[in-house]
Write a protein that holds these residues in place. Structure first.
Motif, PDB file in Angstrom:
ATOM      1  N   GLY A 141       7.530 -11.708 -40.963  1.00 13.34           N
ATOM      2  CA  GLY A 141       7.256 -11.106 -39.686  1.00 13.34           C
ATOM      3  C   GLY A 141       8.288 -10.587 -38.857  1.00 13.34           C
ATOM      4  O   GLY A 141       8.368  -9.058 -38.414  1.00 13.34           O
ATOM      5  N   ALA A 142       9.640 -11.086 -38.782  1.00  9.18           N
ATOM      6  CA  ALA A 142      10.736 -10.416 -38.145  1.00  9.18           C
ATOM      7  C   ALA A 142      11.248  -9.287 -39.166  1.00  9.18           C
ATOM      8  O   ALA A 142      11.704  -8.288 -38.648  1.00  9.18           O
ATOM      9  CB  ALA A 142      11.756 -11.562 -37.950  1.00  9.18           C
ATOM     10  N   ALA A 143      11.213  -9.653 -40.342  1.00 12.71           N
ATOM     11  CA  ALA A 143      11.570  -8.469 -41.129  1.00 12.71           C
ATOM     12  C   ALA A 143      10.769  -7.276 -41.120  1.00 12.71           C
ATOM     13  O   ALA A 143      11.279  -6.091 -41.028  1.00 12.71           O
ATOM     14  CB  ALA A 143      11.505  -8.981 -42.674  1.00 12.71           C
ATOM     15  N   ARG A 144       9.488  -7.203 -40.684  1.00 11.70           N
ATOM     16  CA  ARG A 144       8.558  -6.233 -40.651  1.00 11.70           C
ATOM     17  C   ARG A 144       9.081  -5.421 -39.357  1.00 11.70           C
ATOM     18  O   ARG A 144       8.988  -4.306 -39.409  1.00 11.70           O
ATOM     19  CB  ARG A 144       6.955  -6.691 -40.604  1.00 11.70           C
ATOM     20  CG  ARG A 144       5.981  -5.526 -40.200  1.00 11.70           C
ATOM     21  CD  ARG A 144       4.717  -5.903 -40.227  1.00 11.70           C
ATOM     22  NE  ARG A 144       4.127  -6.528 -41.405  1.00 11.70           N
ATOM     23  CZ  ARG A 144       4.040  -5.952 -42.560  1.00 11.70           C
ATOM     24  NH1 ARG A 144       3.943  -4.571 -42.441  1.00 11.70           N
ATOM     25  NH2 ARG A 144       3.658  -6.371 -43.763  1.00 11.70           N
ATOM     26  N   GLU A 145       9.312  -6.435 -38.352  1.00 15.03           N
ATOM     27  CA  GLU A 145       9.550  -5.747 -36.768  1.00 15.03           C
ATOM     28  C   GLU A 145      10.867  -4.925 -37.209  1.00 15.03           C
ATOM     29  O   GLU A 145      10.980  -4.018 -36.508  1.00 15.03           O
ATOM     30  CB  GLU A 145       9.948  -6.749 -35.940  1.00 15.03           C
ATOM     31  CG  GLU A 145      10.298  -6.095 -34.460  1.00 15.03           C
ATOM     32  CD  GLU A 145      10.435  -7.285 -33.553  1.00 15.03           C
ATOM     33  OE1 GLU A 145      10.917  -6.985 -32.268  1.00 15.03           O
ATOM     34  OE2 GLU A 145       9.836  -8.428 -33.697  1.00 15.03           O
ATOM     35  N   ALA A 146      11.701  -5.489 -38.039  1.00 12.90           N
ATOM     36  CA  ALA A 146      13.226  -4.648 -38.257  1.00 12.90           C
ATOM     37  C   ALA A 146      12.824  -3.314 -39.099  1.00 12.90           C
ATOM     38  O   ALA A 146      13.370  -2.479 -38.752  1.00 12.90           O
ATOM     39  CB  ALA A 146      14.206  -5.336 -39.081  1.00 12.90           C
ATOM     40  N   LEU A 147      11.850  -3.441 -40.037  1.00  9.40           N
ATOM     41  CA  LEU A 147      11.643  -2.465 -40.676  1.00  9.40           C
ATOM     42  C   LEU A 147      10.937  -1.077 -39.909  1.00  9.40           C
ATOM     43  O   LEU A 147      11.306  -0.098 -40.316  1.00  9.40           O
ATOM     44  CB  LEU A 147      10.710  -2.638 -41.811  1.00  9.40           C
ATOM     45  CG  LEU A 147      11.250  -3.130 -43.153  1.00  9.40           C
ATOM     46  CD1 LEU A 147      10.174  -3.467 -44.378  1.00  9.40           C
ATOM     47  CD2 LEU A 147      12.338  -2.102 -43.867  1.00  9.40           C
ATOM     48  N   GLU A 148       9.995  -1.547 -39.192  1.00 12.18           N
ATOM     49  CA  GLU A 148       9.415  -0.485 -38.439  1.00 12.18           C
ATOM     50  C   GLU A 148      10.364   0.092 -37.340  1.00 12.18           C
ATOM     51  O   GLU A 148      10.290   1.480 -37.319  1.00 12.18           O
ATOM     52  CB  GLU A 148       8.276  -1.371 -37.625  1.00 12.18           C
ATOM     53  CG  GLU A 148       7.033  -1.593 -38.407  1.00 12.18           C
ATOM     54  CD  GLU A 148       5.923  -2.507 -37.677  1.00 12.18           C
ATOM     55  OE1 GLU A 148       6.504  -3.066 -36.441  1.00 12.18           O
ATOM     56  OE2 GLU A 148       5.015  -2.703 -37.976  1.00 12.18           O
ATOM     57  N   PHE A 149      11.306  -0.650 -36.904  1.00 14.60           N
ATOM     58  CA  PHE A 149      12.033   0.122 -35.995  1.00 14.60           C
ATOM     59  C   PHE A 149      13.023   1.021 -36.875  1.00 14.60           C
ATOM     60  O   PHE A 149      13.375   2.082 -36.577  1.00 14.60           O
ATOM     61  CB  PHE A 149      13.188  -0.965 -35.475  1.00 14.60           C
ATOM     62  CG  PHE A 149      14.111  -0.537 -34.284  1.00 14.60           C
ATOM     63  CD1 PHE A 149      13.552  -0.127 -33.179  1.00 14.60           C
ATOM     64  CD2 PHE A 149      15.503  -0.384 -34.553  1.00 14.60           C
ATOM     65  CE1 PHE A 149      14.518   0.427 -32.142  1.00 14.60           C
ATOM     66  CE2 PHE A 149      16.222  -0.064 -33.747  1.00 14.60           C
ATOM     67  CZ  PHE A 149      15.721   0.261 -32.463  1.00 14.60           C
ATOM     68  N   ALA A 150      13.557   0.485 -38.064  1.00 12.77           N
ATOM     69  CA  ALA A 150      14.394   1.344 -38.943  1.00 12.77           C
ATOM     70  C   ALA A 150      13.743   2.655 -39.533  1.00 12.77           C
ATOM     71  O   ALA A 150      14.611   3.480 -39.584  1.00 12.77           O
ATOM     72  CB  ALA A 150      14.993   0.458 -40.057  1.00 12.77           C
ATOM     73  N   VAL A 151      12.562   2.682 -39.865  1.00 10.72           N
ATOM     74  CA  VAL A 151      11.785   3.561 -40.227  1.00 10.72           C
ATOM     75  C   VAL A 151      11.706   4.731 -39.480  1.00 10.72           C
ATOM     76  O   VAL A 151      11.834   5.947 -39.747  1.00 10.72           O
ATOM     77  CB  VAL A 151      10.336   3.157 -40.965  1.00 10.72           C
ATOM     78  CG1 VAL A 151       9.491   4.582 -41.138  1.00 10.72           C
ATOM     79  CG2 VAL A 151      10.695   2.288 -42.286  1.00 10.72           C
ATOM     80  N   ALA A 152      11.349   4.362 -38.128  1.00 11.03           N
ATOM     81  CA  ALA A 152      11.365   5.371 -36.929  1.00 11.03           C
ATOM     82  C   ALA A 152      12.754   5.978 -36.848  1.00 11.03           C
ATOM     83  O   ALA A 152      12.885   7.147 -36.673  1.00 11.03           O
ATOM     84  CB  ALA A 152      10.958   4.699 -35.691  1.00 11.03           C
ATOM     85  N   ALA A 153      13.865   5.144 -36.817  1.00 13.13           N
ATOM     86  CA  ALA A 153      14.941   5.725 -36.676  1.00 13.13           C
ATOM     87  C   ALA A 153      15.354   6.623 -37.837  1.00 13.13           C
ATOM     88  O   ALA A 153      16.182   7.857 -37.521  1.00 13.13           O
ATOM     89  CB  ALA A 153      16.243   4.546 -36.629  1.00 13.13           C
ATOM     90  N   GLY A 154      15.036   6.310 -38.922  1.00 13.02           N
ATOM     91  CA  GLY A 154      15.322   7.164 -40.175  1.00 13.02           C
ATOM     92  C   GLY A 154      14.682   8.390 -39.871  1.00 13.02           C
ATOM     93  O   GLY A 154      15.288   9.552 -40.417  1.00 13.02           O
TER      94      GLY A 154
END
Length: 319
Positions: free
Chosen positions: A278-291
């Protein structure tokens, strides 16, 4: 504080019309440090900066963007230059001018004890494979992996002309030293041609006991895997008008570390080992948006935290 280690060079980015190039400070590690600072974290860059005209411009660029250069080494060698080519979709290709330049000349005495507040050490790209510096950097990072989270960005560069087997051997060594690894589908396609990228990434995570492996898939988003849980966490890509892809992967990697820090997972290597899907998904969503947002600007110009969070609210329909 997150300590980023590696090259700070100049990208020559083509301008409309094709006859002119603009000199833009770049290099994967330097871009990552700028992105971390933009996202509100304290970022220091351990690099070798030339005193030539390009080196002075790089130094000013980094300082103006809030990167701590207290550990940067003043180097006598010239700055490294990368010439950028863009295809019709804005995807970047690079040609490098590397011989005798500042970024690869590390000596053991130039690598300091990390400050006590260091929570993570990020390393990657050409600095991890080009000698004589790569071996010294690896030994230094390995010596500090028990006290700080180590993040490694594979960022393989076939255009440099290195042997695939040699780069793969370096990647394996670095993954043994790392807790977090970021790789793109292009990295995996070159290092292990013919394999399914997600399957290859899963083997890497298991083989090297990684707490987190991040696989970026361009417009298709990203996947997170871990040696500690069997689930694959996938996040889709988001549509944006693409100017170019320069620095997008660096913005993604910085954003993952920024969000892991927000969530408390950079308190130490032991804490990161407790990361759940769950925490990994939150980090991924934030990172995909930044990228994705990084692709809307020319060159390496990562978004700040407010812009990323506003963009995420918009994609979720939160107003």
């Amino acid at each position: 504080m997150i300590l980023v280690c590696g090259e700070a060079l100049v990208d020559l980015v083509p301008q409309p019309g094709g006859d002119l190039w603009r000199a833009v400070p770049g290099g994967g590690p330097a871009n990552t440090a700028v992105a971390l600072a933009r996202l509100g974290g304290r970022a220091a860059l351990l690099c070798r900066l030339s005193g030539d005209a390009f080196g002075r411009r790089i130094r000013a660029h980094l300082a103006e963007r809030g990167v701590d250069l207290g550990m940067a080494v003043a180097a006598d060698e010239p700055s490294t230059v990368a010439v950028v080519g863009l295809d019709e979709q804005g995807a970047a290709e690079y040609s490098f001018y590397l011989d005798g330049t500042a970024d690869w000349g590390w000596r053991p005495e130039e690598l300091p004890e990390p400050p006590g507040e260091t929570r993570a050490i990020h390393v990657g790209s050409l600095a991890t494979v080009l000698e004589p510096g790569a071996g010294h950097l690896w030994a230094w990072v390995r010596a500090h992996r028990e006290r700080a989270v180590v993040a490694y960005d594979v960022n393989a560069r076939p255009a440099v002309g290195l042997d695939r087997g040699a780069v793969a051997a370096w990647a394996a060594r670095w993954m043994d030293a790392a807790h977090v690894v970021k790789a793109s589908e292009e990295d995996l396609a070159w290092l292990e041609p013919g394999g399914d990228p997600v399957e290859v990434a899963g083997r890497w995570a298991a083989r090297h006991g990684l707490d987190l492996l991040l696989l970026t898939r361009g417009g298709d988003g990203a996947v997170a895997l871990s040696a500690h849980w069997g689930d694959r966490v996938s996040v889709p890509g988001v549509r944006v008008p693409v100017r170019d892809t320069v620095g997008a992967g660096d913005a993604f990697g910085a954003a993952v570390l920024a969000r892991l820090s927000d969530l408390g997972y950079l308190a130490g290597p032991g804490k990161l080992a407790t990361l759940d899907p769950g925490a990994a998904r939150e980090a991924l969503e934030f990172a995909v948006a930044a990228g994705a947002l990084a692709c809307t600007a020319e060159g390496a110009d990562p978004p700040d935290r407010e812009r990323v969070e506003r963009f995420l609210r918009g994609t979720r329909g939160e107003g």
